[in-house]
Motif scaffolding. Structure first.
Motif, mmCIF file in Angstrom:
data_model
loop_
_atom_site.group_PDB
_atom_site.id
_atom_site.type_symbol
_atom_site.label_atom_id
_atom_site.label_comp_id
_atom_site.label_asym_id
_atom_site.label_seq_id
_atom_site.Cartn_x
_atom_site.Cartn_y
_atom_site.Cartn_z
ATOM 1 N N UNK A 135 21.285 69.274 125.240
ATOM 2 C CA UNK A 135 21.181 68.861 123.838
ATOM 3 C C UNK A 135 21.250 67.337 123.679
ATOM 4 N N UNK A 136 21.675 66.637 124.719
ATOM 5 C CA UNK A 136 21.726 65.169 124.643
ATOM 6 C C UNK A 136 20.504 64.587 125.346
ATOM 7 N N UNK A 137 19.913 63.564 124.667
ATOM 8 C CA UNK A 137 18.722 62.909 125.211
ATOM 9 C C UNK A 137 19.118 61.529 125.731
ATOM 10 N N UNK A 138 19.140 61.308 127.069
ATOM 11 C CA UNK A 138 19.553 60.016 127.600
ATOM 12 C C UNK A 138 18.514 58.902 127.373
ATOM 13 N N UNK A 139 17.337 59.257 126.902
ATOM 14 C CA UNK A 139 16.324 58.232 126.627
ATOM 15 C C UNK A 139 16.485 57.626 125.223
ATOM 16 N N UNK A 140 17.034 58.410 124.296
ATOM 17 C CA UNK A 140 17.206 57.913 122.926
ATOM 18 C C UNK A 140 18.668 57.728 122.548
ATOM 19 N N UNK A 141 19.590 58.341 123.327
ATOM 20 C CA UNK A 141 21.018 58.270 123.003
ATOM 21 C C UNK A 141 21.426 59.196 121.879
ATOM 22 N N UNK A 142 20.579 60.188 121.553
ATOM 23 C CA UNK A 142 20.833 61.075 120.419
ATOM 24 C C UNK A 142 21.208 62.475 120.919
ATOM 25 N N UNK A 143 22.248 63.036 120.288
ATOM 26 C CA UNK A 143 22.635 64.434 120.518
ATOM 27 C C UNK A 143 22.111 65.262 119.363
ATOM 28 N N UNK A 144 21.416 66.366 119.663
ATOM 29 C CA UNK A 144 20.863 67.251 118.644
ATOM 30 C C UNK A 144 21.567 68.596 118.728
ATOM 31 N N UNK A 145 22.168 69.035 117.629
ATOM 32 C CA UNK A 145 22.893 70.320 117.615
ATOM 33 C C UNK A 145 21.908 71.467 117.768
ATOM 34 N N UNK A 146 22.074 72.322 118.784
ATOM 35 C CA UNK A 146 21.135 73.441 118.968
ATOM 36 C C UNK A 146 21.405 74.598 118.005
ATOM 37 N N UNK A 147 22.653 74.778 117.561
ATOM 38 C CA UNK A 147 23.010 75.878 116.656
ATOM 39 C C UNK A 147 23.978 75.343 115.601
ATOM 40 N N UNK A 148 24.085 76.107 114.543
ATOM 41 C CA UNK A 148 25.064 75.756 113.525
ATOM 42 C C UNK A 148 26.457 76.054 114.058
ATOM 43 N N UNK A 149 27.361 75.076 113.926
ATOM 44 C CA UNK A 149 28.706 75.292 114.420
ATOM 45 C C UNK A 149 29.568 74.066 114.245
ATOM 46 N N UNK A 150 30.773 74.179 114.781
ATOM 47 C CA UNK A 150 31.729 73.070 114.731
ATOM 48 C C UNK A 150 31.728 72.375 116.075
ATOM 49 N N UNK A 151 31.541 71.037 116.068
ATOM 50 C CA UNK A 151 31.406 70.267 117.299
ATOM 51 C C UNK A 151 32.506 69.209 117.351
ATOM 52 N N UNK A 152 32.919 68.900 118.573
ATOM 53 C CA UNK A 152 33.887 67.833 118.821
ATOM 54 C C UNK A 152 33.122 66.638 119.409
ATOM 55 N N UNK A 153 33.269 65.457 118.754
ATOM 56 C CA UNK A 153 32.555 64.248 119.178
ATOM 57 C C UNK A 153 33.579 63.159 119.474
ATOM 58 N N UNK A 154 33.344 62.432 120.591
ATOM 59 C CA UNK A 154 34.307 61.410 120.998
ATOM 60 C C UNK A 154 33.567 60.253 121.671
ATOM 61 N N UNK A 155 34.197 59.030 121.549
ATOM 62 C CA UNK A 155 33.630 57.886 122.280
ATOM 63 C C UNK A 155 34.777 57.019 122.797
ATOM 64 N N UNK A 156 34.446 56.200 123.831
ATOM 65 C CA UNK A 156 35.340 55.148 124.323
ATOM 66 C C UNK A 156 34.509 53.865 124.436
ATOM 67 N N UNK A 157 35.177 52.708 124.254
ATOM 68 C CA UNK A 157 34.462 51.417 124.325
ATOM 69 C C UNK A 157 35.387 50.368 124.904
ATOM 70 N N UNK A 158 34.776 49.350 125.567
ATOM 71 C CA UNK A 158 35.550 48.281 126.181
ATOM 72 C C UNK A 158 34.805 46.959 125.988
#
Length: 299
Positions: A199-222
């Protein structure tokens, strides 16, 4: 008994002597009949002598009395013997009765103990049967629960088999620094670590939800040393849903991280954006700056 026999022997001896005396008397009578005169003459000539006839009948009477007394004594001894036998029999019977009563009492005691033991065994057996019945009932209940649990597990397995499996995690870059830029820029995390469900596209950096549901999203940065501050956006579709920022006023390395849950429809997209004049740092061996997410459950 021996004394009586001796007296009888003595009586017979005396009787024999008396008979001999009578026979001698008859002979003397014949002699006297033939010559009375000679006998009288002889008697007259005898001086200072007296002829005495023994008292046989008196002795016989004494012996008879002695025999009677002896018979009485024998009867008395027999009676005493019978009385002694009866007394001994009574004593023996009394002793036997007491022994029998003692044996009966002992047997009664043992019988009572055996009966008590039998009753105790019956109670123990009843308790054991009750426990066995309870165990069987418990086993039945456990079996029913086990069947229900197995059914639930099977249902969950089917649900999990039918449920889409979605999870991804990606690192930002292998080049070290990224930014700053003159405009807000979409971050493309090109180094894929995990991408279950694709579901994640490493060429665009976009995640597309395949189904309706509750998702957990997280990031780290330095961000490394420098005057630049550090910041990041999380976008859902075309709208920012989170912004984090931190100034770097002491020239030290800065770290930033955050997470959230998003209710997404099938086809919704989630991605990260870098604010103007911000920079991030990452390298292959460290994964300082990452973008991750997974499906908690479908809805």
């Amino acid at each position: 008994m021996r004394g009586a026999a001796a007296l009888l022997v003595l009586l017979f001896c005396r009787s024999g002597a008396w008979a001999q005396g009578e026979s001698g008397g008859d002979r003397e009578s014949l002699v006297e009949s033939q010559g009375t005169e000679d006998t009288e003459l002889t008697s007259k000539q005898t001086t200072g002598q007296t002829i005495t006839t023994p008292d046989i009948w008196g002795e016989v009477e004494e012996l008879r009395d002695m025999v009677d007394n002896l018979g009485t004594m024998i009867s008395e001894q027999r009676e005493k013997l019978r009385n002694m036998e009866k007394k001994m029999e009574r004593r023996w019977r009394e002793k036997w009765r007491r022994g029998a009563e003692a044996r009966l009492e002992t047997m009664g005691t043992r019988l009572s103990a055996s009966e008590r033991e039998v009753e105790e065994l019956k109670r123990m057996n009843a308790a054991l049967e009750a426990r066995v019945t309870d165990s069987e009932n418990g086993n039945t209940a456990l079996e029913a629960r086990l069947n229900a649990s197995e059914g639930m597990v099977e249902e969950l397995r089917r649900e999990n088999a039918d449920r889409p499996k979605v999870a991804f995690s990606a690192g930002l870059t292998n080049d070290g620094y990224l930014g700053p830029f003159n405009s807000v820029t979409t971050l493309v995390y090109r180094r894929v670590i995990t991408n279950i469900g694709k579901a994640y596209n490493p060429n665009t950096g976009v995640f597309t939800a395949p189904v309706r549901g509750l998702y957990y999203i997280r990031f780290t940065a330095m961000s490394l040393k420098g005057p630049q501050s550090i910041g990041a956006y999380i976008y859902r579709n075309a709208k920012s849903v989170m912004f984090n920022h931190q100034d770097n006023d002491n020239g030290h390395n800065r770290f930033l991280s955050n997470a959230l849950t998003l209710e997404l429809e099938a086809g919704d997209v989630v991605y990260m954006r870098l604010p103007v004049n911000q920079e991030l740092y990452d390298e292959k061996s460290s994964n300082y700056s990452t973008f991750s997410g997974f499906l908690l459950f479908p809805m």
